[in-house]
Scaffold this motif. Structure first.
Motif, PDB file in Angstrom:
ATOM      1  N   SER A 217       0.674  -0.856   0.682  1.00 15.15           N
ATOM      2  CA  SER A 217      -0.263   0.210   0.189  1.00 15.15           C
ATOM      3  C   SER A 217       0.675   1.101  -0.055  1.00 15.15           C
ATOM      4  O   SER A 217       2.232   1.413   0.903  1.00 15.15           O
ATOM      5  N   PHE A 218       0.082   1.719  -0.700  1.00 16.54           N
ATOM      6  CA  PHE A 218       0.914   3.746  -0.644  1.00 16.54           C
ATOM      7  C   PHE A 218       1.184   3.877   0.923  1.00 16.54           C
ATOM      8  O   PHE A 218       1.978   4.474   1.047  1.00 16.54           O
ATOM      9  N   ARG A 219      -0.134   4.103   1.796  1.00 18.69           N
ATOM     10  CA  ARG A 219       0.130   3.949   3.625  1.00 18.69           C
ATOM     11  C   ARG A 219       1.225   3.512   3.822  1.00 18.69           C
ATOM     12  O   ARG A 219       1.664   4.455   4.503  1.00 18.69           O
ATOM     13  N   TRP A 220       1.556   2.752   3.884  1.00 19.96           N
ATOM     14  CA  TRP A 220       2.896   1.563   4.562  1.00 19.96           C
ATOM     15  C   TRP A 220       3.485   2.764   3.952  1.00 19.96           C
ATOM     16  O   TRP A 220       4.640   2.867   4.895  1.00 19.96           O
ATOM     17  N   ARG A 221       4.493   2.967   2.852  1.00 22.87           N
ATOM     18  CA  ARG A 221       4.869   3.981   2.579  1.00 22.87           C
ATOM     19  C   ARG A 221       5.183   5.141   2.517  1.00 22.87           C
ATOM     20  O   ARG A 221       6.906   5.644   3.484  1.00 22.87           O
ATOM     21  N   VAL A 222       4.270   5.848   3.237  1.00 25.35           N
ATOM     22  CA  VAL A 222       4.138   6.884   3.559  1.00 25.35           C
ATOM     23  C   VAL A 222       4.045   7.057   5.034  1.00 25.35           C
ATOM     24  O   VAL A 222       4.822   8.001   5.996  1.00 25.35           O
ATOM     25  N   GLY A 223       3.554   5.531   5.674  1.00 22.54           N
ATOM     26  CA  GLY A 223       3.805   5.805   6.838  1.00 22.54           C
ATOM     27  C   GLY A 223       5.610   5.288   7.231  1.00 22.54           C
ATOM     28  O   GLY A 223       5.915   6.060   8.610  1.00 22.54           O
ATOM     29  N   GLU A 224       6.662   5.004   6.870  1.00 23.25           N
ATOM     30  CA  GLU A 224       7.158   4.606   6.911  1.00 23.25           C
ATOM     31  C   GLU A 224       8.504   6.095   7.008  1.00 23.25           C
ATOM     32  O   GLU A 224       9.049   6.138   7.678  1.00 23.25           O
ATOM     33  N   HIS A 225       7.687   6.956   5.471  1.00 24.69           N
ATOM     34  CA  HIS A 225       8.749   8.316   5.049  1.00 24.69           C
ATOM     35  C   HIS A 225       8.628   9.093   6.942  1.00 24.69           C
ATOM     36  O   HIS A 225       9.283  10.108   7.579  1.00 24.69           O
ATOM     37  N   LEU A 226       7.561   9.436   7.264  1.00 21.43           N
ATOM     38  CA  LEU A 226       6.773   9.615   8.291  1.00 21.43           C
ATOM     39  C   LEU A 226       7.338   9.887   9.609  1.00 21.43           C
ATOM     40  O   LEU A 226       8.491  10.208  10.031  1.00 21.43           O
ATOM     41  N   SER A 227       7.962   8.279  10.342  1.00 21.73           N
ATOM     42  CA  SER A 227       8.044   7.557  12.032  1.00 21.73           C
ATOM     43  C   SER A 227       9.749   8.333  11.055  1.00 21.73           C
ATOM     44  O   SER A 227      10.427   8.150  11.947  1.00 21.73           O
ATOM     45  N   GLU A 228       9.752   8.067   9.875  1.00 21.11           N
ATOM     46  CA  GLU A 228      11.627   8.523   9.218  1.00 21.11           C
ATOM     47  C   GLU A 228      11.646  10.084  10.109  1.00 21.11           C
ATOM     48  O   GLU A 228      13.315  10.610  10.707  1.00 21.11           O
ATOM     49  N   LEU A 229      10.789  10.619   9.699  1.00 18.34           N
ATOM     50  CA  LEU A 229      10.484  12.496   9.364  1.00 18.34           C
ATOM     51  C   LEU A 229      10.260  12.394  11.105  1.00 18.34           C
ATOM     52  O   LEU A 229      11.078  13.447  11.867  1.00 18.34           O
ATOM     53  N   GLU A 230       9.372  11.868  11.803  1.00 15.62           N
ATOM     54  CA  GLU A 230       9.318  11.743  13.045  1.00 15.62           C
ATOM     55  C   GLU A 230      10.858  12.004  13.957  1.00 15.62           C
ATOM     56  O   GLU A 230      10.554  11.989  15.177  1.00 15.62           O
ATOM     57  N   ARG A 231      11.947  10.951  14.071  1.00 17.62           N
ATOM     58  CA  ARG A 231      12.490  10.675  14.514  1.00 17.62           C
ATOM     59  C   ARG A 231      13.791  12.234  14.443  1.00 17.62           C
ATOM     60  O   ARG A 231      14.566  12.645  15.457  1.00 17.62           O
ATOM     61  N   ASP A 232      13.156  12.222  12.763  1.00 18.49           N
ATOM     62  CA  ASP A 232      14.174  13.949  13.098  1.00 18.49           C
ATOM     63  C   ASP A 232      13.864  15.349  13.755  1.00 18.49           C
ATOM     64  O   ASP A 232      14.396  16.509  13.627  1.00 18.49           O
ATOM     65  N   VAL A 233      12.431  14.761  13.688  1.00 18.80           N
ATOM     66  CA  VAL A 233      11.486  16.531  14.185  1.00 18.80           C
ATOM     67  C   VAL A 233      10.698  15.873  14.736  1.00 18.80           C
ATOM     68  O   VAL A 233       9.487  15.494  14.380  1.00 18.80           O
ATOM     69  N   PRO A 234      10.927  15.389  16.073  1.00 23.20           N
ATOM     70  CA  PRO A 234      10.126  14.921  16.732  1.00 23.20           C
ATOM     71  C   PRO A 234       8.741  15.760  17.373  1.00 23.20           C
ATOM     72  O   PRO A 234       8.404  17.682  17.197  1.00 23.20           O
ATOM     73  N   GLY A 235       7.475  15.492  17.437  1.00 25.67           N
ATOM     74  CA  GLY A 235       6.325  15.798  17.355  1.00 25.67           C
ATOM     75  C   GLY A 235       5.514  16.550  15.990  1.00 25.67           C
ATOM     76  O   GLY A 235       4.237  16.962  15.470  1.00 25.67           O
ATOM     77  N   ALA A 236       6.253  16.121  14.547  1.00 30.56           N
ATOM     78  CA  ALA A 236       6.318  15.940  13.217  1.00 30.56           C
ATOM     79  C   ALA A 236       4.666  15.328  12.701  1.00 30.56           C
ATOM     80  O   ALA A 236       3.549  16.158  12.034  1.00 30.56           O
TER      81      ALA A 236
END
Ligand code: SF4
Length: 282
Positions: A217-236
């Motif tokens: 799913s596209f959702r899964w890929r978006v979720g993976e990217h978002l979690s990576e972003l959250e690690r760099d920007v807590p609270g994203a």
């Protein structure tokens, strides 16, 4: 790390919380969300859309002592996965005397999801699951789902990436839909990692398996990217959802209605009716 409330050994970070204070804080914040968005009003009947996964079991657990609830589950027909979560759901509902109804895709006149090969199984599955929930939860005032903060941030970002503003009318913590039950999301501001921790600490489930189709799913890929972003920007993730909320109140959109089933539709016959019509003609 120690609990910021009592100084005992912490089981969760950001903020540090011991088991007792994490559970207390988790439940308080969910009930605060319910109040903030007026998700549940006195006397409203509630159907919980439950798959037997961690989110829906945690939702049943948080709501059951405060509101009369019933559970409705949709069996999509995903061998080796859904059978397991449905067993967990039956056990939970039996143990806590929660009425449970299970409906299958076949009950809707469609085929089991695994009966055919789909390029985009989640699109077919999502549309039919929504249809099942609408049809079988029709008599309730509210349909509560276990969507959490991560799910909502993903959905907002997916709509943004696809430049699909119309779909934003279908998201938010409480979605009114004319004669249909309003859809509510008590975990709207609750991060997925906290739902998982709550399940473990409360002994609700240790089954965190995911549907085998999720990786397509596209959702899964978006979720993976978002979690990576959250690690760099807590609270994203929280920031995305809060920004969406501000915008939604400024620019509230209306959905049109499907002429066949009266469910929500972005235009004309909804996707669910299109799928069941084409299955009947095959
Ligand atoms: Fe359905 Fe896709 Fe979710 Fe599996 S991952 S249950 S196919 S929406």
């Amino acid at each position: 790390m120690n609990c910021e409330t009592c100084g005992a050994k912490a089981v969760m970070a950001r903020p540090g919380r011991c088991k007792e204070h994490f559970i207390e804080d988790f439940e308080r914040r969910v009930h605060d969300t319910i109040k903030r968005f007026t998700l549940i009003q006195d006397g409203e009947t509630i159907c919980v859309a439950a798959s037997g996964g961690k989110d829906s079991l945690a939702l049943l657990h948080v709501l059951k002592d405060h509101h009369p609830i019933e559970a409705l589950s949709v069996d999509e027909g995903i061998a080796g996965y859904r059978d397991q979560t449905l067993d967990d759901l039956r056990s939970y509902c039996d143990a806590h005397s929660i009425p449970l109804r299970i409906v299958s895709f076949e009950d809707l006149g469609a085929k089991r999801l695994d009966a055919e090969t789909h390029d985009h199984p989640c699109s077919v599955c999502g549309v039919l699951r929504r249809k099942a929930l609408l049809e079988y939860a029709h008599d309730y005032d509210l349909l509560a789902t276990g969507h959490n903060l991560d799910d909502e941030a993903q959905t907002i970002l997916m709509n943004l990436l696809r430049n699909n503003d119309t779909l934003n009318a279908r998201i938010g913590p409480r979605i009114e839909r004319g004669d249909l039950p309003a859809r509510i999301k008590p975990f709207y501001l609750t991060p997925e990692r906290e739902v998982r921790a709550y399940c473990l600490l409360q002994g609700i489930t240790t089954n965190f398996s995911e549907c085998p189709n999720v990786v397509k799913s596209f959702r899964w890929r978006v979720g993976e990217h978002l979690s990576e972003l959250e690690r760099d920007v807590p609270g994203a993730k929280r920031n995305i959802v809060e920004r969406f909320l501000q915008q939604q109140f400024e620019d509230d959109e209306e959905l049109s209605t499907c002429p066949r089933c009266n469910g929500p539709s972005s235009s004309g016959v909804c996707q669910a009716c299109s799928l069941t019509i084409s299955a009947a003609h095959r």
